[in-house]
Write a protein that holds these residues in place. Structure first.
Motif, PDB file in Angstrom:
ATOM      1  N   GLY A  58     -25.587 -55.734  -6.494  1.00 31.15           N
ATOM      2  CA  GLY A  58     -25.547 -55.397  -7.960  1.00 31.15           C
ATOM      3  C   GLY A  58     -25.143 -56.328  -8.942  1.00 31.15           C
ATOM      4  N   PHE A  59     -23.899 -56.385  -8.841  1.00 34.50           N
ATOM      5  CA  PHE A  59     -23.128 -57.232  -9.665  1.00 34.50           C
ATOM      6  C   PHE A  59     -23.317 -58.560  -9.474  1.00 34.50           C
ATOM      7  N   ILE A  60     -23.665 -59.163  -8.120  1.00 33.94           N
ATOM      8  CA  ILE A  60     -23.943 -60.388  -8.218  1.00 33.94           C
ATOM      9  C   ILE A  60     -25.247 -60.916  -8.849  1.00 33.94           C
ATOM     10  N   ALA A  61     -26.272 -59.977  -9.018  1.00 33.47           N
ATOM     11  CA  ALA A  61     -27.414 -59.964  -9.718  1.00 33.47           C
ATOM     12  C   ALA A  61     -27.253 -59.909 -11.086  1.00 33.47           C
ATOM     13  N   TYR A  62     -26.230 -59.013 -11.666  1.00 29.18           N
ATOM     14  CA  TYR A  62     -26.067 -58.915 -12.845  1.00 29.18           C
ATOM     15  C   TYR A  62     -25.193 -60.194 -13.665  1.00 29.18           C
ATOM     16  N   PHE A  63     -24.416 -60.634 -12.940  1.00 30.58           N
ATOM     17  CA  PHE A  63     -23.507 -61.831 -13.064  1.00 30.58           C
ATOM     18  C   PHE A  63     -24.593 -62.831 -13.293  1.00 30.58           C
ATOM     19  N   LEU A  64     -25.494 -63.001 -12.357  1.00 30.04           N
ATOM     20  CA  LEU A  64     -26.541 -64.363 -12.493  1.00 30.04           C
ATOM     21  C   LEU A  64     -27.256 -63.979 -13.711  1.00 30.04           C
ATOM     22  N   SER A  65     -27.943 -62.985 -13.728  1.00 31.62           N
ATOM     23  CA  SER A  65     -28.670 -62.542 -15.146  1.00 31.62           C
ATOM     24  C   SER A  65     -28.084 -62.906 -16.491  1.00 31.62           C
ATOM     25  N   ASN A  66     -26.756 -62.383 -16.542  1.00 26.34           N
ATOM     26  CA  ASN A  66     -25.751 -62.486 -17.735  1.00 26.34           C
ATOM     27  C   ASN A  66     -25.539 -64.107 -18.159  1.00 26.34           C
ATOM     28  N   ALA A  67     -25.145 -64.518 -17.040  1.00 20.57           N
ATOM     29  CA  ALA A  67     -25.005 -66.025 -17.061  1.00 20.57           C
ATOM     30  C   ALA A  67     -26.400 -66.798 -17.628  1.00 20.57           C
ATOM     31  N   SER A 175     -32.102 -58.793 -13.060  1.00 20.58           N
ATOM     32  CA  SER A 175     -31.447 -57.752 -13.596  1.00 20.58           C
ATOM     33  C   SER A 175     -31.898 -56.325 -13.497  1.00 20.58           C
ATOM     34  N   TYR A 176     -33.204 -56.373 -13.042  1.00 21.69           N
ATOM     35  CA  TYR A 176     -33.938 -54.819 -12.628  1.00 21.69           C
ATOM     36  C   TYR A 176     -33.208 -54.554 -11.212  1.00 21.69           C
ATOM     37  N   VAL A 177     -32.872 -55.667 -10.250  1.00 21.80           N
ATOM     38  CA  VAL A 177     -32.131 -55.171  -9.138  1.00 21.80           C
ATOM     39  C   VAL A 177     -30.792 -54.492  -9.328  1.00 21.80           C
ATOM     40  N   LYS A 178     -30.210 -54.851 -10.633  1.00 23.70           N
ATOM     41  CA  LYS A 178     -28.792 -54.007 -10.977  1.00 23.70           C
ATOM     42  C   LYS A 178     -29.347 -52.663 -11.466  1.00 23.70           C
ATOM     43  N   LEU A 179     -30.293 -52.708 -12.156  1.00 21.50           N
ATOM     44  CA  LEU A 179     -30.946 -51.211 -12.757  1.00 21.50           C
ATOM     45  C   LEU A 179     -31.203 -50.417 -11.747  1.00 21.50           C
ATOM     46  N   VAL A 180     -31.893 -50.711 -10.529  1.00 19.91           N
ATOM     47  CA  VAL A 180     -32.354 -50.152  -9.341  1.00 19.91           C
ATOM     48  C   VAL A 180     -30.900 -49.626  -8.655  1.00 19.91           C
ATOM     49  N   ILE A 181     -30.297 -50.416  -8.507  1.00 23.65           N
ATOM     50  CA  ILE A 181     -28.862 -50.146  -7.821  1.00 23.65           C
ATOM     51  C   ILE A 181     -28.110 -49.180  -8.378  1.00 23.65           C
ATOM     52  N   THR A 182     -28.095 -49.418  -9.865  1.00 23.10           N
ATOM     53  CA  THR A 182     -27.291 -48.354 -10.795  1.00 23.10           C
ATOM     54  C   THR A 182     -28.007 -46.769 -10.462  1.00 23.10           C
ATOM     55  N   LEU A 183     -29.274 -46.834 -10.500  1.00 23.82           N
ATOM     56  CA  LEU A 183     -29.768 -45.606 -10.282  1.00 23.82           C
ATOM     57  C   LEU A 183     -29.500 -44.821  -9.121  1.00 23.82           C
ATOM     58  N   VAL A 184     -29.347 -45.734  -7.866  1.00 22.82           N
ATOM     59  CA  VAL A 184     -29.134 -45.039  -6.652  1.00 22.82           C
ATOM     60  C   VAL A 184     -27.827 -44.889  -6.033  1.00 22.82           C
ATOM     61  N   LYS A 185     -26.669 -46.001  -6.451  1.00 21.55           N
ATOM     62  CA  LYS A 185     -25.545 -46.100  -5.818  1.00 21.55           C
ATOM     63  C   LYS A 185     -24.718 -45.228  -5.878  1.00 21.55           C
ATOM     64  N   TYR A 186     -24.728 -43.975  -6.950  1.00 22.80           N
ATOM     65  CA  TYR A 186     -23.913 -42.877  -6.711  1.00 22.80           C
ATOM     66  C   TYR A 186     -24.285 -41.704  -5.994  1.00 22.80           C
ATOM     67  N   MET A 187     -25.705 -41.688  -5.644  1.00 19.85           N
ATOM     68  CA  MET A 187     -26.206 -40.470  -4.716  1.00 19.85           C
ATOM     69  C   MET A 187     -25.466 -40.394  -3.411  1.00 19.85           C
ATOM     70  N   PRO A 188     -25.317 -41.447  -2.797  1.00 15.69           N
ATOM     71  CA  PRO A 188     -24.584 -40.887  -1.449  1.00 15.69           C
ATOM     72  C   PRO A 188     -23.243 -40.352  -1.681  1.00 15.69           C
TER      73      PRO A 188
END
Length: 286
Positions: A58-67, A175-188
């Motif tokens: 998620g943060f690799i995707a977020y870093f690339l989109s922000n850059a 960036s949507y990859v990060k969005l999806v991951i943020t939505l599900v990463k806490y659930m486990p």
């Protein structure tokens, strides 16, 4: 809505700058309590590998989109075409946060290989030791989705970027990859705490810092959009908006679990272990 030329724009820009680096500090510090707690306990028991594993992607995707939004002339031009000539509301502190998060998340992920850190080995069937099928599916699906959008953009690269597929859509896919991951990463982890009826092994300090970071991140985004005179700054940066809101939502759940539902000696362990030495922790257990 205020115009950026108003007298108030100067102070507000300073407030935005301050909030941006406060959120950077809070969110960045929130990554440390868990690996430090794991290190002090010599174990990852009570946590799941799903969280750091999906965080890295998620943060690799977020870093690339922000850059891309910060430094790519083409992406910034296409953004302006779609958002009334405005510039992206992505700030350098967003990029710095994402880069830092990739590094610390990777370190936390490495702790699930006990031989690297000298941790106690966990049974292969122990919940949280192996990446779950659901999380693995999200990882694979995210990579396939970005590849598909990139392929579509490559095939239609001569069309009008304002109305047709363009490279900015490939960046939005990241960036949507990060969005999806943020939505599900806490659930486990929410599920693990529920199953264990305890938050032992899960640092509450990281949650408190995460909550503060989410609040200041949203405030900075709102101020930046206000200064631009349009709410395109919010709609054009949906991931930052979602990051703050979703983080706050799940942080509240974790705080309820820790302080209300599982308010016992074991559940409180995560609050103190980050700062206590091994001798004090052993005394408490005895």
């Amino acid at each position: 809505m205020a115009d950026s030329s108003d007298d108030s724009s100067g102070p507000l820009e300073s407030v935005s700058f301050l909030f941006g680096w406060v959120y950077f500090l809070c969110w960045s510090l929130s990554f440390y309590p868990q690996p430090i707690l794991n290190l002090r306990r010599g174990s990852t028991t009570g946590t799941t590998i799903d969280f750091p594993a999906i965080n890295v992607l998620g943060f690799i995707a977020y870093f690339l989109s922000n850059a891309s939004f910060l430094y790519s002339p083409r992406i910034r031009e296409e953004y302006a075409l779609r958002h009334h000539g405005l510039t992206p509301t992505v700030q350098f502190n967003d990029l710095a946060f994402a880069g830092h998060a990739v590094i610390v998340s990777a370190i936390t992920l490495s702790q699930f290989w006990p031989s690297l850190w000298g941790f106690e080995k966990r049974a292969r069937r122990d919940p949280g030791v192996r990446v779950s099928k659901g999380i693995l599916g999200i990882i694979i699906g995210s990579l396939v989705g970005v590849a598909a959008v990139t392929g579509i953009v490559s095939a239609r690269k001569d069309e009008d970027p304002k109305t047709a597929w363009a490279w900015i859509d490939a960046i939005y896919a990241l960036s949507y990859v990060k969005l999806v991951i943020t939505l599900v990463k806490y659930m486990p982890q929410v599920s693990t705490n529920y199953r264990n009826r305890s938050t032992e092994g899960w640092s509450i300090l990281q949650i408190l810092l995460d909550f503060a970071g989410g609040v200041f991140s949203i405030l900075q985004l709102i101020i930046d959009s206000y200064l631009q005179g349009k709410w395109d700054g919010l709609t054009g940066n949906p991931v930052k908006l979602a990051l703050g809101n979703v983080s706050i939502f799940f942080d509240i759940i974790f705080m309820i679990q820790h302080y209300c539902l599982y308010n016992d000696t074991h559940g409180k362990a995560g609050e103190d272990d980050t700062f206590q030495d091994e001798e004090r922790r052993d005394e408490r257990i005895e």
